[in-house]
Scaffold this active site. Structure first.
Site: not given
Lengths: 136, 424
Positions: B133, B213, B375, B210
């Site tokens: 992203h 998700q 994104c 990250d």
């Protein structure tokens, strides 16, 4: 469902999308501009051949994007092909939305107005003559 | 054993939870029941989270960390209780390792600024992946521009998996940090996080996950992962917008300079200098998002009640069904790995119909999906498409909703089928 005329995917718009007017390269183009909608990735490039008196002898476009962005570009090119640049200057965003016809939500008005924005910039964007950019 | 018990263990019924989500009862365009398949962008919130917000404002609201009065104490207790819920949810060792941020973007930027500026030198390498992203690309690009560090990327296979055999060449003495999404927000690809982190540590690099998700959809245990940092967003896991979490190992966070300067992050302030406060306040300058943090705690309570393993199993079923249903629609191409290798995210394109038009036409059926580059422009460039349509699931989605998506896609092809031309 939307009232007739307000329908987004009406035949007039789909025809422009599937069989666009002057999609391609402009022979001997004098002016060019390209822009994109950063949020959705729609891209439009306009190539113009403008004569000494400010008449757009030819306009062509290229691009990638949704039905609205590409059909709107085709409609715009068809309308102004052979016309004077002063008419483009007077042609407002509201005029563009009216030319497109179908009612659009604010988010999708951006798709429709991309080609309008590109044409407004293109008439002030002469193709760089080789060498000129190197001076001074 | 009565047959009902086995059944309740084996099958997951989203209807048990849908009643908690007022918005899922909405109708769209007059008579279309909402089919909400935009969960990777943001999930919806159950009553329990909404009630937490109202309850705090109605009964317990004041600023935190500075008041003597009863309401300030109430707010303090609840804000810190939320931190404890996050700590337990992530399996972190200490409360000092849980920093409230504005979201995943806020957390990654904090690490890039504070850890990155202090530890990277010209020629050092930052290893990312091709599926990130923008929020896990741009902060590192900015860091590279400030320090002269070099960006490298783990490539993807054509079916959207990370090419781990490239790590041999990509990881080395110069690698200082490896930052990657545990789950791709476009392809749904589940990264082999544990292995990447282990390989990063072997060369002395730190690893940032990250988790935007992944954390909402599968069990996350930072101790087991052994990641150095993990960032997440509250609004992708039933919580409000404006709240996120950065987990960091205590010794790393303690050694980092503060991020934003202001109130709460200090020990002492003089007219011309200051000394920073202790963790976690050191990284929480200014009045924090108090009510969103407390509501995130309520969201975590709710998720714990549903169970992360059950959520992941149900979403796998939805994804498998989506691949079946979409695979039957002529002209649909699904991007990313096979269902068993990915989370509940299904991105696709259709022949001759642009992603935005697909999304617009699905909206007429009450189906909410996302269209665009999500994104992740470099990822789309990698696959040579400018935009995809993304259906993304949560535990409250049903198999019937997935079927509806397939039926709607079949119908919308008719809009673009060959027509009699009108005179131009």
């Amino acid at each position: 469902m939307a009232a007739p005329g307000e329908e987004l995917y009406q035949d007039r718009i789909l025809d422009h999308y599937e069989e666009p007017y002057h999609r391609g390269d402009c022979p001997d183009c004098t002016h060019v501009h390209k822009d994109a909608n950063p949020l959705c990735g729609d891209v439009i490039r306009m190539e113009l051949r403008i004569d000494d008196r400010g008449t757009m002898k030819e306009i062509y476009f290229k691009g990638d994007g949704c039905c609205i962005s590409q059909a709107a570009a085709s409609m715009l090119v068809e309308k102004f092909d052979g016309r004077h640049i002063d008419e483009v200057k007077k042609f407002t965003a509201e005029d563009m939305l009216e030319l497109f016809g179908a009612r659009l939500t604010p988010n999708r008005q951006k798709c429709c107005l991309l080609s309008w924005r590109v044409l407004q910039a293109a008439i002030f964007s002469p193709v760089e003559v080789k060498g000129i950019g190197d001076r001074g | 054993m009565p047959p009902g018990i086995l059944r309740s263990v084996m099958s997951f019924d989203p209807e048990n939870y849908r009643k908690d989500f007022p918005i899922l009862g909405r109708v769209i365009h007059g008579d279309r029941p909402l089919v909400y398949l935009d969960n990777a962008a943001s999930t919806q919130r159950p009553r329990q989270v909404l009630e937490s917000i109202v309850d705090t404002y109605e009964n317990h609201y004041a600023n935190v960390h500075r008041g003597i009065h009863q309401l300030a104490q109430d707010a303090d207790d609840r804000y810190e209780a939320a931190r404890e819920k996050v700590r337990a949810f992530l399996g972190a060792a200490a409360l000092e390792e849980i920093i409230f941020t504005s979201g995943t973007t806020g957390g990654i930027n904090l690490v890039a600024r504070c850890w990155g500026d202090a530890n990277l030198r010209e020629g050092d390498e930052i290893l990312l992946t091709e599926m990130e992203h923008h929020s896990n690309l741009v902060p590192w690009q900015q860091l590279a521009a400030r320090t002269g560090a070099v960006l490298r990327h783990i490539p993807l296979t054509d079916d959207g998996r990370l090419q781990l055999d490239a790590l041999e060449e990509l990881l080395g003495k110069k690698t200082k940090i490896v930052a990657f999404a545990a789950v791709s927000n476009v392809l749904g690809t589940i990264a082999p996080a544990k292995e990447i982190i282990r390989r990063a540590h072997e060369v002395g690099a730190v690893a940032l996950v990250d988790g935007a998700q992944s954390v909402p959809h599968q069990k996350t245990d930072v101790a087991e992962l052994d990641c150095d940092f993990l960032a997440l967003s509250g609004h992708k896991m039933l919580g409000p917008t404006g709240i996120g979490v950065l987990y960091g190992k205590r010794e790393l966070l303690a050694a980092m300079p503060p991020f934003l300067g202001g109130g709460s992050m200090i020990k002492e302030v003089h007219l011309d200098h200051f000394s920073p406060g202790e963790l976690p306040g050191k990284f929480e300058a200014g009045t924090p998002p108090i009510v969103p943090a407390i509501a995130l705690g309520a969201a975590i309570d709710y998720l714990a009640g549903v169970g992360l393993e059950a959520i992941q199993r149900h979403e796998r079923q939805l994804t498998i069904r989506a691949h079946e249903v979409l695979g039957r629609v002529a002209g649909v191409r699904i991007w990313g790995p096979a269902p068993e290798r990915k989370a509940g995210i299904v991105s696709f394109t259709m022949d001759r119909i642009h992603a935005h038009d697909v999304a617009q036409l699905l909206d007429r059926q009450g189906i909410a999906v996302r269209a665009g580059h999500h994104c992740a422009m470099p990822l789309h460039a990698r696959f040579g498409v400018s935009a995809t349509v993304r259906a993304s699931f949560y535990f409250y989605n049903t198999l019937e909703e997935v079927e509806k998506l397939g039926e709607a896609l079949e119908q919308l092809k008719d809009v673009f089928r060959p027509r009699k031309k009108v005179a131009k």
